[in-house]
Design a protein around this motif. Structure first.
Motif, mmCIF file in Angstrom:
data_model
loop_
_atom_site.group_PDB
_atom_site.id
_atom_site.type_symbol
_atom_site.label_atom_id
_atom_site.label_comp_id
_atom_site.label_asym_id
_atom_site.label_seq_id
_atom_site.Cartn_x
_atom_site.Cartn_y
_atom_site.Cartn_z
ATOM 1 N N MET A 1 -52.611 13.154 1.216
ATOM 2 C CA MET A 1 -53.183 14.460 1.402
ATOM 3 C C MET A 1 -53.434 15.078 0.036
ATOM 4 S SD MET A 1 -53.263 17.445 3.146
ATOM 5 C CE MET A 1 -53.699 18.822 2.200
ATOM 6 N N GLN A 2 -54.609 15.606 -0.178
ATOM 7 C CA GLN A 2 -54.932 16.256 -1.442
ATOM 8 C C GLN A 2 -55.196 17.740 -1.219
ATOM 9 O OE1 GLN A 2 -57.526 14.305 -4.155
ATOM 10 N NE2 GLN A 2 -57.621 16.050 -5.517
ATOM 11 N N ILE A 3 -54.584 18.549 -2.075
ATOM 12 C CA ILE A 3 -54.791 19.993 -2.071
ATOM 13 C C ILE A 3 -55.491 20.334 -3.375
ATOM 14 C CG2 ILE A 3 -53.674 22.244 -2.144
ATOM 15 C CD1 ILE A 3 -51.313 20.937 -0.636
ATOM 16 N N LYS A 4 -56.625 20.987 -3.280
ATOM 17 C CA LYS A 4 -57.340 21.435 -4.476
ATOM 18 C C LYS A 4 -57.226 22.951 -4.530
ATOM 19 C CE LYS A 4 -61.549 20.693 -7.081
ATOM 20 N NZ LYS A 4 -60.960 20.080 -8.240
ATOM 21 N N LEU A 5 -56.500 23.433 -5.533
ATOM 22 C CA LEU A 5 -56.302 24.864 -5.672
ATOM 23 C C LEU A 5 -57.551 25.524 -6.230
ATOM 24 C CD1 LEU A 5 -52.720 24.869 -7.233
ATOM 25 C CD2 LEU A 5 -53.356 25.015 -4.829
ATOM 26 N N GLY A 6 -57.797 26.759 -5.816
ATOM 27 C CA GLY A 6 -58.918 27.536 -6.328
ATOM 28 C C GLY A 6 -58.552 28.214 -7.642
ATOM 29 N N LYS A 18 -52.650 29.409 2.767
ATOM 30 C CA LYS A 18 -51.653 28.905 3.719
ATOM 31 C C LYS A 18 -52.325 28.476 5.020
ATOM 32 C CE LYS A 18 -47.338 30.170 5.955
ATOM 33 N NZ LYS A 18 -47.505 30.463 7.369
ATOM 34 N N ALA A 19 -53.217 29.306 5.522
ATOM 35 C CA ALA A 19 -53.922 28.980 6.762
ATOM 36 C C ALA A 19 -54.791 27.733 6.601
ATOM 37 C CB ALA A 19 -54.784 30.165 7.203
ATOM 38 N N ASP A 20 -55.447 27.604 5.457
ATOM 39 C CA ASP A 20 -56.335 26.468 5.206
ATOM 40 C C ASP A 20 -55.582 25.138 5.149
ATOM 41 O OD1 ASP A 20 -58.461 28.215 5.083
ATOM 42 O OD2 ASP A 20 -58.609 28.170 2.886
ATOM 43 N N TRP A 21 -54.379 25.154 4.603
ATOM 44 C CA TRP A 21 -53.684 23.899 4.319
ATOM 45 C C TRP A 21 -52.452 23.636 5.176
ATOM 46 C CZ3 TRP A 21 -56.497 20.710 1.698
ATOM 47 C CH2 TRP A 21 -57.454 21.207 0.836
ATOM 48 N N GLU A 22 -52.015 24.599 5.951
ATOM 49 C CA GLU A 22 -50.760 24.480 6.686
ATOM 50 C C GLU A 22 -50.678 23.237 7.571
ATOM 51 O OE1 GLU A 22 -47.729 27.677 8.433
ATOM 52 O OE2 GLU A 22 -49.746 27.823 9.245
ATOM 53 N N ALA A 23 -51.654 22.997 8.396
ATOM 54 C CA ALA A 23 -51.615 21.854 9.313
ATOM 55 C C ALA A 23 -51.678 20.526 8.554
ATOM 56 C CB ALA A 23 -52.765 21.938 10.305
ATOM 57 N N LYS A 24 -52.478 20.480 7.509
ATOM 58 C CA LYS A 24 -52.623 19.243 6.742
ATOM 59 C C LYS A 24 -51.339 18.886 6.002
ATOM 60 C CE LYS A 24 -57.536 19.922 6.139
ATOM 61 N NZ LYS A 24 -58.614 20.229 5.218
ATOM 62 N N VAL A 25 -50.701 19.872 5.409
ATOM 63 C CA VAL A 25 -49.478 19.620 4.654
ATOM 64 C C VAL A 25 -48.339 19.228 5.580
ATOM 65 C CG1 VAL A 25 -47.736 20.691 3.166
ATOM 66 C CG2 VAL A 25 -50.154 21.074 2.718
ATOM 67 N N ALA A 35 -54.726 21.217 -9.673
ATOM 68 C CA ALA A 35 -54.710 22.616 -10.105
ATOM 69 C C ALA A 35 -55.725 22.875 -11.215
ATOM 70 C CB ALA A 35 -53.305 22.992 -10.567
ATOM 71 N N SER A 36 -56.726 22.040 -11.332
ATOM 72 C CA SER A 36 -57.670 22.128 -12.457
ATOM 73 C C SER A 36 -58.433 23.445 -12.512
ATOM 74 C CB SER A 36 -58.651 20.959 -12.432
ATOM 75 O OG SER A 36 -59.396 20.948 -11.231
ATOM 76 N N GLN A 37 -58.676 24.081 -11.374
ATOM 77 C CA GLN A 37 -59.437 25.330 -11.370
ATOM 78 C C GLN A 37 -58.546 26.565 -11.474
ATOM 79 O OE1 GLN A 37 -62.023 25.525 -7.987
ATOM 80 N NE2 GLN A 37 -63.140 23.684 -8.547
ATOM 81 N N LEU A 38 -57.249 26.398 -11.316
ATOM 82 C CA LEU A 38 -56.335 27.529 -11.267
ATOM 83 C C LEU A 38 -56.265 28.254 -12.611
ATOM 84 C CD1 LEU A 38 -54.290 28.869 -9.267
ATOM 85 C CD2 LEU A 38 -52.532 27.536 -10.423
ATOM 86 N N SER A 39 -56.467 29.566 -12.574
ATOM 87 C CA SER A 39 -56.343 30.365 -13.802
ATOM 88 C C SER A 39 -55.443 31.580 -13.597
ATOM 89 C CB SER A 39 -57.722 30.822 -14.286
ATOM 90 O OG SER A 39 -58.350 31.644 -13.328
ATOM 91 N N ARG A 40 -55.007 31.807 -12.355
ATOM 92 C CA ARG A 40 -54.125 32.949 -12.074
ATOM 93 C C ARG A 40 -53.185 32.591 -10.924
ATOM 94 N NH1 ARG A 40 -52.723 38.037 -11.907
ATOM 95 N NH2 ARG A 40 -52.795 39.295 -10.022
ATOM 96 N N LEU A 50 -44.178 26.064 -3.616
ATOM 97 C CA LEU A 50 -42.851 25.513 -3.365
ATOM 98 C C LEU A 50 -42.710 25.075 -1.908
ATOM 99 C CD1 LEU A 50 -40.041 24.794 -4.322
ATOM 100 C CD2 LEU A 50 -39.363 27.162 -3.873
ATOM 101 N N ALA A 51 -43.210 25.863 -0.983
ATOM 102 C CA ALA A 51 -43.159 25.477 0.430
ATOM 103 C C ALA A 51 -43.899 24.163 0.654
ATOM 104 C CB ALA A 51 -43.746 26.584 1.303
ATOM 105 N N TRP A 52 -45.069 24.007 0.023
ATOM 106 C CA TRP A 52 -45.837 22.758 0.147
ATOM 107 C C TRP A 52 -45.066 21.591 -0.453
ATOM 108 C CZ3 TRP A 52 -51.095 25.070 -1.825
ATOM 109 C CH2 TRP A 52 -51.719 25.740 -0.776
#
Length: 85
Positions: A1-6, A18-25, A35-40, A50-52
């Motif tokens: 499973m891959q999560i791409k952070l905004g 959380k809603a977007d990824w909850e079922a997949k995780v 986390a390449s796009q994360l700036s904040r 941490l929950a993920w």
């Protein structure tokens, strides 16, 4: 499973993330978090990450930005989030 952070994972974005990824995780034993796009990020974002991380047996981080690593260090969550310098 891959999560791409905004760009932002703060209190105003956590609910949607959380809603977007909850079922997949929930069904994943292995997670790759890009986390390449994360700036904040704030405390709410760190809590969601941490929950993920705790849900996945194996976690691989890609492109961890300074904002995430420093925030994790300042809150004592580096080890819990399985971040490595």
């Amino acid at each position: 499973m891959q999560i791409k952070l905004g760009k932002s994972l703060d209190v105003s974005h956590v609910q949607q993330a959380k809603a977007d990824w909850e079922a997949k995780v929930a069904d994943a034993s292995s997670c790759v978090i890009d986390a390449s796009q994360l700036s904040r990020i704030d405390g709410a974002g760190l809590q969601l990450l941490l929950a993920w991380v705790l849900t996945c047996d194996d976690v691989e981080w890609l492109n961890v930005p300074d904002c995430l690593f420093i925030s994790a260090q300042q809150t004592g969550m580096t080890t819990l989030l399985k971040l490595h310098s």
